[in-house]
Design a protein around this motif. Structure first.
Motif, PDB file in Angstrom:
ATOM      1  N   THR A   1       4.188  -4.776   5.267  1.00 37.48           N
ATOM      2  CA  THR A   1       3.049  -4.554   4.376  1.00 37.48           C
ATOM      3  C   THR A   1       3.160  -3.189   3.703  1.00 37.48           C
ATOM      4  O   THR A   1       3.838  -2.285   4.204  1.00 37.48           O
ATOM      5  CB  THR A   1       1.712  -4.609   5.140  1.00 37.48           C
ATOM      6  OG1 THR A   1       1.643  -3.489   6.034  1.00 37.48           O
ATOM      7  CG2 THR A   1       1.547  -5.911   5.916  1.00 37.48           C
ATOM      8  N   ALA A   2       2.466  -3.055   2.592  1.00 46.10           N
ATOM      9  CA  ALA A   2       2.440  -1.769   1.890  1.00 46.10           C
ATOM     10  C   ALA A   2       1.804  -0.703   2.772  1.00 46.10           C
ATOM     11  O   ALA A   2       2.240   0.452   2.774  1.00 46.10           O
ATOM     12  CB  ALA A   2       1.692  -1.911   0.568  1.00 46.10           C
ATOM     13  N   ALA A   3       0.791  -1.079   3.544  1.00 48.23           N
ATOM     14  CA  ALA A   3       0.135  -0.113   4.438  1.00 48.23           C
ATOM     15  C   ALA A   3       1.118   0.413   5.488  1.00 48.23           C
ATOM     16  O   ALA A   3       1.152   1.618   5.761  1.00 48.23           O
ATOM     17  CB  ALA A   3      -1.073  -0.760   5.104  1.00 48.23           C
TER      18      ALA A   3
ATOM     19  N   LEU B   1      11.937  -3.331  -2.569  1.00 46.14           N
ATOM     20  CA  LEU B   1      10.564  -3.842  -2.594  1.00 46.14           C
ATOM     21  C   LEU B   1      10.616  -5.320  -2.905  1.00 46.14           C
ATOM     22  O   LEU B   1      11.186  -5.736  -3.908  1.00 46.14           O
ATOM     23  CB  LEU B   1       9.731  -3.116  -3.654  1.00 46.14           C
ATOM     24  CG  LEU B   1       9.580  -1.611  -3.486  1.00 46.14           C
ATOM     25  CD1 LEU B   1       8.707  -1.054  -4.598  1.00 46.14           C
ATOM     26  CD2 LEU B   1       9.004  -1.269  -2.136  1.00 46.14           C
ATOM     27  N   ASP B   2      10.021  -6.115  -2.043  1.00 43.58           N
ATOM     28  CA  ASP B   2       9.983  -7.566  -2.200  1.00 43.58           C
ATOM     29  C   ASP B   2       8.590  -7.940  -2.677  1.00 43.58           C
ATOM     30  O   ASP B   2       7.640  -7.925  -1.902  1.00 43.58           O
ATOM     31  CB  ASP B   2      10.304  -8.211  -0.859  1.00 43.58           C
ATOM     32  CG  ASP B   2      10.300  -9.726  -0.912  1.00 43.58           C
ATOM     33  OD1 ASP B   2       9.884 -10.306  -1.941  1.00 43.58           O
ATOM     34  OD2 ASP B   2      10.704 -10.337   0.082  1.00 43.58           O
TER      35      ASP B   2
ATOM     36  N   SER C   1       2.052  -1.892  -6.116  1.00 41.97           N
ATOM     37  CA  SER C   1       2.192  -0.928  -7.204  1.00 41.97           C
ATOM     38  C   SER C   1       1.983   0.497  -6.704  1.00 41.97           C
ATOM     39  O   SER C   1       2.686   1.413  -7.116  1.00 41.97           O
ATOM     40  CB  SER C   1       1.201  -1.236  -8.326  1.00 41.97           C
ATOM     41  OG  SER C   1       1.548  -2.447  -8.953  1.00 41.97           O
ATOM     42  N   ARG C   2       1.017   0.685  -5.817  1.00 47.39           N
ATOM     43  CA  ARG C   2       0.798   2.020  -5.237  1.00 47.39           C
ATOM     44  C   ARG C   2       2.024   2.467  -4.443  1.00 47.39           C
ATOM     45  O   ARG C   2       2.428   3.630  -4.509  1.00 47.39           O
ATOM     46  CB  ARG C   2      -0.441   2.032  -4.337  1.00 47.39           C
ATOM     47  CG  ARG C   2      -1.743   2.146  -5.083  1.00 47.39           C
ATOM     48  CD  ARG C   2      -2.909   2.441  -4.155  1.00 47.39           C
ATOM     49  NE  ARG C   2      -3.027   1.523  -3.030  1.00 47.39           N
ATOM     50  CZ  ARG C   2      -3.638   0.339  -3.074  1.00 47.39           C
ATOM     51  NH1 ARG C   2      -4.189  -0.083  -4.199  1.00 47.39           N
ATOM     52  NH2 ARG C   2      -3.703  -0.428  -2.007  1.00 47.39           N
ATOM     53  N   LEU C   3       2.614   1.548  -3.693  1.00 46.54           N
ATOM     54  CA  LEU C   3       3.812   1.877  -2.922  1.00 46.54           C
ATOM     55  C   LEU C   3       4.947   2.268  -3.863  1.00 46.54           C
ATOM     56  O   LEU C   3       5.650   3.257  -3.617  1.00 46.54           O
ATOM     57  CB  LEU C   3       4.227   0.701  -2.041  1.00 46.54           C
ATOM     58  CG  LEU C   3       5.509   0.887  -1.242  1.00 46.54           C
ATOM     59  CD1 LEU C   3       5.429   2.122  -0.339  1.00 46.54           C
ATOM     60  CD2 LEU C   3       5.801  -0.364  -0.427  1.00 46.54           C
ATOM     61  N   ALA C   4       5.139   1.520  -4.946  1.00 45.51           N
ATOM     62  CA  ALA C   4       6.181   1.861  -5.921  1.00 45.51           C
ATOM     63  C   ALA C   4       5.929   3.250  -6.495  1.00 45.51           C
ATOM     64  O   ALA C   4       6.862   4.046  -6.655  1.00 45.51           O
ATOM     65  CB  ALA C   4       6.227   0.809  -7.030  1.00 45.51           C
ATOM     66  N   ARG C   5       4.684   3.566  -6.811  1.00 43.28           N
ATOM     67  CA  ARG C   5       4.355   4.898  -7.338  1.00 43.28           C
ATOM     68  C   ARG C   5       4.651   5.992  -6.306  1.00 43.28           C
ATOM     69  O   ARG C   5       5.157   7.061  -6.653  1.00 43.28           O
ATOM     70  CB  ARG C   5       2.895   4.960  -7.766  1.00 43.28           C
ATOM     71  CG  ARG C   5       2.639   4.332  -9.087  1.00 43.28           C
ATOM     72  CD  ARG C   5       1.217   4.592  -9.589  1.00 43.28           C
ATOM     73  NE  ARG C   5       0.906   3.605 -10.596  1.00 43.28           N
ATOM     74  CZ  ARG C   5       0.379   2.408 -10.371  1.00 43.28           C
ATOM     75  NH1 ARG C   5       0.026   2.049  -9.162  1.00 43.28           N
ATOM     76  NH2 ARG C   5       0.168   1.575 -11.359  1.00 43.28           N
TER      77      ARG C   5
ATOM     78  N   THR D   1       6.780  -9.271 -12.075  1.00 41.11           N
ATOM     79  CA  THR D   1       7.757  -8.541 -11.273  1.00 41.11           C
ATOM     80  C   THR D   1       7.149  -7.424 -10.467  1.00 41.11           C
ATOM     81  O   THR D   1       7.795  -6.875  -9.597  1.00 41.11           O
ATOM     82  CB  THR D   1       8.848  -7.924 -12.173  1.00 41.11           C
ATOM     83  OG1 THR D   1       8.229  -6.957 -13.026  1.00 41.11           O
ATOM     84  CG2 THR D   1       9.565  -8.975 -12.970  1.00 41.11           C
ATOM     85  N   GLY D   2       5.930  -7.056 -10.740  1.00 36.85           N
ATOM     86  CA  GLY D   2       5.350  -5.948 -10.017  1.00 36.85           C
ATOM     87  C   GLY D   2       5.821  -4.605 -10.513  1.00 36.85           C
ATOM     88  O   GLY D   2       5.570  -3.585  -9.900  1.00 36.85           O
TER      89      GLY D   2
END
Length: 94
Positions: free
Chosen positions: A7-9, A25-26, A35-39, A58-59
């Motif tokens: 999970t992103a968390a 990132l899947d 998106s927050r994780l990518a940032r 694609t996110g």
């Protein structure tokens, strides 16, 4: 090597302890957490590969357009080759 992180968390928690050299990132579906994780990765200088459902979103935000993206299902060799290329581009592998 760390992961898989589901999970992103969990990823955010892991990033508070250790910064990876590269990330995959899947994106099964696009959500705010991904998106927050990518940032967060981008802000910390961590290059990443996005794997996303074919034909779906694609996110990827415009700010991450320089990061590679593979459609799922992706061949293992394509993921490996792309990560090698990304690492070389970022100067992380000789």
């Amino acid at each position: 090597m760390t992961g898989p992180i589901r999970t992103a968390a969990e990823a955010e928690m892991s990033l508070s302890h250790r910064i990876p050299a590269l990330a995959v990132l899947d994106f099964t579906e696009v959500d705010g957490a991904g998106s927050r994780l990518a940032r967060t990765l981008h802000r910390r200088g961590v290059p990443f590969l996005v794997c996303a459902e074919r034909g779906g979103a694609t996110g990827r935000d415009r700010e991450f357009a320089d990061m590679p993206c593979l459609s799922k299902p992706a061949w293992h060799r394509d993921v490996t080759w792309t990560m090698d290329e990304l690492a070389a581009r970022m100067g992380r592998v000789e």
